[in-house]
Design a protein around this motif. Structure first.
Motif, PDB file in Angstrom:
ATOM      1  N   UNK A  20      56.334 -44.885  62.268  1.00  0.00           N
ATOM      2  CA  UNK A  20      57.048 -43.620  62.147  1.00  0.00           C
ATOM      3  C   UNK A  20      56.382 -42.722  61.103  1.00  0.00           C
ATOM      4  N   UNK A  21      55.889 -43.293  60.003  1.00  0.00           N
ATOM      5  CA  UNK A  21      55.157 -42.492  59.020  1.00  0.00           C
ATOM      6  C   UNK A  21      53.944 -41.832  59.664  1.00  0.00           C
ATOM      7  N   UNK A  22      53.223 -42.590  60.474  1.00  0.00           N
ATOM      8  CA  UNK A  22      52.048 -42.043  61.148  1.00  0.00           C
ATOM      9  C   UNK A  22      52.458 -40.924  62.104  1.00  0.00           C
ATOM     10  N   UNK A  23      53.497 -41.170  62.917  1.00  0.00           N
ATOM     11  CA  UNK A  23      53.943 -40.160  63.885  1.00  0.00           C
ATOM     12  C   UNK A  23      54.436 -38.904  63.179  1.00  0.00           C
ATOM     13  N   UNK A  24      55.139 -39.066  62.058  1.00  0.00           N
ATOM     14  CA  UNK A  24      55.654 -37.921  61.321  1.00  0.00           C
ATOM     15  C   UNK A  24      54.497 -37.093  60.750  1.00  0.00           C
ATOM     16  N   UNK A  25      53.490 -37.776  60.199  1.00  0.00           N
ATOM     17  CA  UNK A  25      52.336 -37.064  59.653  1.00  0.00           C
ATOM     18  C   UNK A  25      51.560 -36.354  60.759  1.00  0.00           C
ATOM     19  N   UNK A  26      51.444 -36.988  61.923  1.00  0.00           N
ATOM     20  CA  UNK A  26      50.778 -36.321  63.042  1.00  0.00           C
ATOM     21  C   UNK A  26      51.495 -35.024  63.392  1.00  0.00           C
ATOM     22  N   UNK A  27      52.809 -35.075  63.419  1.00  0.00           N
ATOM     23  CA  UNK A  27      53.570 -33.860  63.739  1.00  0.00           C
ATOM     24  C   UNK A  27      53.410 -32.814  62.643  1.00  0.00           C
ATOM     25  N   UNK A  28      53.513 -33.249  61.411  1.00  0.00           N
ATOM     26  CA  UNK A  28      53.494 -32.312  60.282  1.00  0.00           C
ATOM     27  C   UNK A  28      52.158 -31.593  60.158  1.00  0.00           C
ATOM     28  N   UNK A  29      51.065 -32.286  60.457  1.00  0.00           N
ATOM     29  CA  UNK A  29      49.743 -31.701  60.218  1.00  0.00           C
ATOM     30  C   UNK A  29      49.029 -31.314  61.514  1.00  0.00           C
ATOM     31  N   UNK A  30      49.814 -31.183  62.595  1.00  0.00           N
ATOM     32  CA  UNK A  30      49.257 -30.654  63.821  1.00  0.00           C
ATOM     33  C   UNK A  30      48.273 -31.564  64.525  1.00  0.00           C
ATOM     34  N   UNK A  32      47.236 -34.584  67.253  1.00  0.00           N
ATOM     35  CA  UNK A  32      47.666 -35.014  68.579  1.00  0.00           C
ATOM     36  C   UNK A  32      48.536 -36.264  68.461  1.00  0.00           C
ATOM     37  N   UNK A  33      49.700 -36.292  69.081  1.00  0.00           N
ATOM     38  CA  UNK A  33      50.557 -37.483  69.009  1.00  0.00           C
ATOM     39  C   UNK A  33      49.818 -38.715  69.530  1.00  0.00           C
ATOM     40  N   UNK A  34      49.867 -39.782  68.756  1.00  0.00           N
ATOM     41  CA  UNK A  34      49.192 -41.010  69.146  1.00  0.00           C
ATOM     42  C   UNK A  34      47.703 -41.014  68.894  1.00  0.00           C
ATOM     43  N   UNK A  35      47.205 -40.001  68.195  1.00  0.00           N
ATOM     44  CA  UNK A  35      45.772 -39.907  67.967  1.00  0.00           C
ATOM     45  C   UNK A  35      45.257 -40.726  66.800  1.00  0.00           C
ATOM     46  N   UNK A  36      46.154 -41.291  66.005  1.00  0.00           N
ATOM     47  CA  UNK A  36      45.755 -42.089  64.847  1.00  0.00           C
ATOM     48  C   UNK A  36      46.026 -43.557  65.154  1.00  0.00           C
ATOM     49  N   UNK A  37      45.003 -44.373  65.064  1.00  0.00           N
ATOM     50  CA  UNK A  37      45.115 -45.791  65.395  1.00  0.00           C
ATOM     51  C   UNK A  37      45.467 -46.578  64.134  1.00  0.00           C
ATOM     52  N   UNK A  38      46.433 -47.474  64.251  1.00  0.00           N
ATOM     53  CA  UNK A  38      46.858 -48.317  63.137  1.00  0.00           C
ATOM     54  C   UNK A  38      46.082 -49.627  63.161  1.00  0.00           C
ATOM     55  N   UNK A 213      48.478 -43.854  50.877  1.00  0.00           N
ATOM     56  CA  UNK A 213      47.916 -42.506  51.031  1.00  0.00           C
ATOM     57  C   UNK A 213      47.648 -42.137  52.488  1.00  0.00           C
ATOM     58  N   UNK A 214      48.313 -42.812  53.419  1.00  0.00           N
ATOM     59  CA  UNK A 214      47.983 -42.548  54.823  1.00  0.00           C
ATOM     60  C   UNK A 214      48.342 -41.133  55.265  1.00  0.00           C
ATOM     61  N   UNK A 215      49.400 -40.535  54.670  1.00  0.00           N
ATOM     62  CA  UNK A 215      49.760 -39.159  55.052  1.00  0.00           C
ATOM     63  C   UNK A 215      48.663 -38.174  54.690  1.00  0.00           C
ATOM     64  N   UNK A 216      48.091 -38.316  53.495  1.00  0.00           N
ATOM     65  CA  UNK A 216      47.003 -37.424  53.083  1.00  0.00           C
ATOM     66  C   UNK A 216      45.783 -37.613  53.972  1.00  0.00           C
ATOM     67  N   UNK A 217      45.528 -38.863  54.357  1.00  0.00           N
ATOM     68  CA  UNK A 217      44.392 -39.140  55.228  1.00  0.00           C
ATOM     69  C   UNK A 217      44.582 -38.500  56.593  1.00  0.00           C
ATOM     70  N   UNK A 218      45.776 -38.613  57.156  1.00  0.00           N
ATOM     71  CA  UNK A 218      46.054 -38.019  58.466  1.00  0.00           C
ATOM     72  C   UNK A 218      45.959 -36.492  58.391  1.00  0.00           C
ATOM     73  N   UNK A 219      46.411 -35.929  57.277  1.00  0.00           N
ATOM     74  CA  UNK A 219      46.306 -34.482  57.094  1.00  0.00           C
ATOM     75  C   UNK A 219      44.864 -34.015  57.165  1.00  0.00           C
ATOM     76  N   UNK A 220      43.925 -34.873  56.745  1.00  0.00           N
ATOM     77  CA  UNK A 220      42.514 -34.486  56.711  1.00  0.00           C
ATOM     78  C   UNK A 220      41.700 -35.063  57.858  1.00  0.00           C
ATOM     79  N   UNK A 221      42.373 -35.619  58.873  1.00  0.00           N
ATOM     80  CA  UNK A 221      41.642 -35.976  60.086  1.00  0.00           C
ATOM     81  C   UNK A 221      41.428 -37.442  60.358  1.00  0.00           C
TER      82      UNK A 221
END
Length: 240
Positions: A20-30, A32-38, A213-221
């Protein structure tokens, strides 16, 4: 066996919170949903804990120590078709042979000699080994990783190796809870990847971001985040 909602380890709940943290960060920083692999960082975890995570839907696991990882991979051989193993720890030249045989991904290549050995020792029937180059993005003296100044030359070398596929970059920035400082380090890694592509490479993966720090990482790609503690809880000291 289905994932146990009432597992005493709470693994199902922790894994769901990370997803959910990953999905929320994807939404917040624009993103693609599901674009970040865990990637579940399973260092110091037992094969039983990994199997429990598999039963909860997790498929990609990151390991830091070869001997420990080899034992777990062997124990979980029956699940081999379902799992993707990622080597995310420091690389020693005398251990490249087994790493080249056991893993689908290696995130921590930072020297030409190690890359050359991985390519030479990769069984051809397995196909090219997916490689991320580890960058010491904050220039920390005690940390592994190629310095950004030397990254283009290393990338050029890896691109010539037949049994390796250069896929992207990895970094473990200096530890901080300051969100803006986290983003600055991750932005520098993204810029390094963009520079490689301007030089003619075709790389897209950014392996960056962990529990804190995964939210900051997702924000930057980030395209892959490596999360251990937030999934499995505090690690034991035993490496197995």
């Amino acid at each position: 066996m289905p994932c146990d909602l009432n597992s005493p380890t709470g693994l199902r709940e922790r894994l769901a919170r990370v997803e959910e943290r990953i999905a929320r960060a994807e939404r917040q920083y624009g993103r693609e949903p599901g674009g970040v692999r865990l990637i579940a960082a399973s260092k110091a975890q037992t094969s039983e804990s990994i199997k429990a995570a598999v039963e909860c839907g997790q498929r990609a696991f990151g390991e830091n120590y070869l001997q420990e990882a080899a034992s777990k991979i062997e124990q979980l051989d029956g699940l081999a078709a379902e799992l993707s193993w990622h080597y995310i720890g420091p690389l020693q030249a005398n251990k490249t042979g087994r790493i080249a045989s056991l893993f689908e991904w290696v995130h921590s290549v930072d020297r030409a000699r190690v890359a050359t050995r991985l390519s030479a020792q990769r069984p051809t029937e397995l196909g090219p080994l997916n490689i991320c180059l580890q960058v010491n993005i904050d220039r920390e003296p005690a940390k592994a990783g190629v310095l950004a100044d030397h990254l283009p030359a290393l990338a050029e070398h890896v691109a010539t190796l037949q049994n390796l596929s250069l896929r992207g970059l990895m970094a473990i920035p200096a530890a901080t809870y300051d969100f803006d400082r986290q983003r600055k380090s991750f932005a520098a890694l993204r810029a390094a990847l963009e520079d490689l592509n301007r030089r003619g490479h075709d790389v897209a993966e950014l392996s960056m971001g962990m529990s804190a720090d995964l939210e900051a990482a997702i924000a930057e790609g980030a395209t892959m985040v490596r999360v251990g503690t937030a999934i499995f809880g505090r690690r034991s000291s035993a490496r197995g």
